[in-house]
Design an enzyme around this catalytic site. Sequence first.
Site, short mmCIF file in Angstrom:
data_model
loop_
_atom_site.label_atom_id
_atom_site.label_comp_id
_atom_site.label_asym_id
_atom_site.label_seq_id
_atom_site.Cartn_x
_atom_site.Cartn_y
_atom_site.Cartn_z
N ARG A 125 6.82 -8.85 -12.36
CA ARG A 125 6.37 -7.46 -12.45
C ARG A 125 7.37 -6.15 -11.37
O ARG A 125 7.30 -5.25 -11.88
CB ARG A 125 4.84 -8.41 -11.24
CG ARG A 125 3.43 -8.87 -12.44
CD ARG A 125 2.50 -8.92 -11.51
NE ARG A 125 1.79 -8.39 -11.35
CZ ARG A 125 0.21 -8.14 -11.06
NH1 ARG A 125 0.44 -8.53 -10.65
NH2 ARG A 125 -0.48 -6.60 -11.44
N ILE A 162 -0.73 -2.29 -5.95
CA ILE A 162 0.30 -3.04 -4.78
C ILE A 162 1.46 -2.71 -5.68
O ILE A 162 2.70 -3.31 -5.72
CB ILE A 162 0.06 -5.36 -4.62
CG1 ILE A 162 0.23 -5.14 -7.05
CG2 ILE A 162 -1.04 -5.13 -4.31
CD1 ILE A 162 0.56 -6.81 -7.12
N ASP A 163 1.86 -1.46 -6.09
CA ASP A 163 3.09 -1.25 -6.97
C ASP A 163 3.82 -0.28 -5.93
O ASP A 163 5.12 0.09 -6.81
CB ASP A 163 3.00 -0.44 -8.36
CG ASP A 163 1.53 0.79 -8.21
OD1 ASP A 163 1.64 1.41 -6.74
OD2 ASP A 163 0.91 0.48 -9.59
N HIS A 178 -4.72 -4.12 -0.62
CA HIS A 178 -4.26 -5.82 -1.35
C HIS A 178 -2.87 -6.40 -1.43
O HIS A 178 -1.93 -6.86 -1.98
CB HIS A 178 -4.52 -5.41 -3.00
CG HIS A 178 -5.97 -5.75 -2.98
ND1 HIS A 178 -6.34 -5.11 -4.72
CD2 HIS A 178 -7.01 -6.37 -2.67
CE1 HIS A 178 -8.21 -4.91 -3.97
NE2 HIS A 178 -8.38 -5.90 -3.35
N CYS A 232 14.77 -20.75 9.53
CA CYS A 232 13.53 -20.85 9.03
C CYS A 232 13.94 -21.80 7.38
O CYS A 232 14.07 -22.65 7.36
CB CYS A 232 13.05 -19.76 9.21
SG CYS A 232 11.05 -20.12 7.63
N GLU A 297 -14.14 7.35 -17.21
CA GLU A 297 -15.95 6.78 -17.90
C GLU A 297 -16.39 6.62 -16.03
O GLU A 297 -16.03 6.13 -15.44
CB GLU A 297 -15.74 6.41 -17.99
CG GLU A 297 -14.95 4.24 -17.66
CD GLU A 297 -14.89 3.79 -18.75
OE1 GLU A 297 -15.59 4.38 -20.52
OE2 GLU A 297 -15.08 2.62 -18.46
#
Length: 330
Positions: A125, A162-163, A178, A232, A297
């Site tokens: 993605r 989220i893009d 999100h 970490c 719509e």
Amino acid sequence: MSAFCSAGRKWKGKYFRGMLMSLLQFTTRRLVSQAYCGLKASSSKKQKFCLEMARPSSNMADFREAFAKAKHIAIITGAGVSAESGVPTFRGAGGFWRKWQAQELATPEAFARNPSRVWEFYHYRREVMLSKHPNPAHIAIAECERRLSKQGRSVVVITQNIDELHRKAGTKHLLEIHGSLFKTRCTNCGNVAANYKSPICPALAGKGAPEPETEDATIPVEDLPQCEEDGCNGLLRPHVVWFGETLDPDVLTEVEKELDICDLCLVVGTSSVVYPAAMFAPQVSARGVPVAEFNMEATPATNRFRFHFPGPCGTTLPPALARHQTEIIS
């Protein structure tokens, strides 16, 4: 089949529990009557419990008059805006990556079981999004914000996407409820960081092909994206809200503040069925603020709004947000 149905019921239960928590987060400080009106579309009988509203208008001149007067504009956007940039939505009958739908991969449980597969999905993605560009709707929103800011007026974009296409278009005042494909969160220390690496780690290079016959890469956890904070090295996950998770309460607080002060609200490219975002515009409308819906719509919320403009957002939105004749440009 019974095992599949059982798994489906378990997923739905977790999803709705998470959705309910987000609803409670957002509604605890709202009036009970407003929350009730915002929960779902009302039938003609149930409409008696909410403010009666006329059928929405598609008169652009009337909308432009409201736009010219507005000082604080809130624009709520959904997947329909990004779809016009060629972004896959992973929804509906064709919404598969390999043989899985997004709701089977975008969960904490899926990540715990198979972080390699989930990272392949998100790597795919991310790589797709790096090739996509804002469309005329994104650009119209960003240009409107930039222009109105010089007039002492504000525009905030509250997006479910989220893009980061709004950010790419130049939008500054942006609330991503999100999360973002291009942020990571450490599962160990919790650090959140922007990450635009391509690939995000060497082991994912060339991976993530969406075709159904593609075999999982089965990448060892130690080769998946790792936290770069000193000492970490924890496993990173995408900083997005997964099914079954609640929305960030700090982001919801910011959303609530913006919706409380807005004097015009636009709902752009959203089906108005994903909660709690589906509640936002009806709650604004319930206090008498003009709400305009721009969507291909009608939606379950359409009849609660003052305006509805059907068609592609990239076509309907630019003239709606263009400079009004009464604007003074310094």
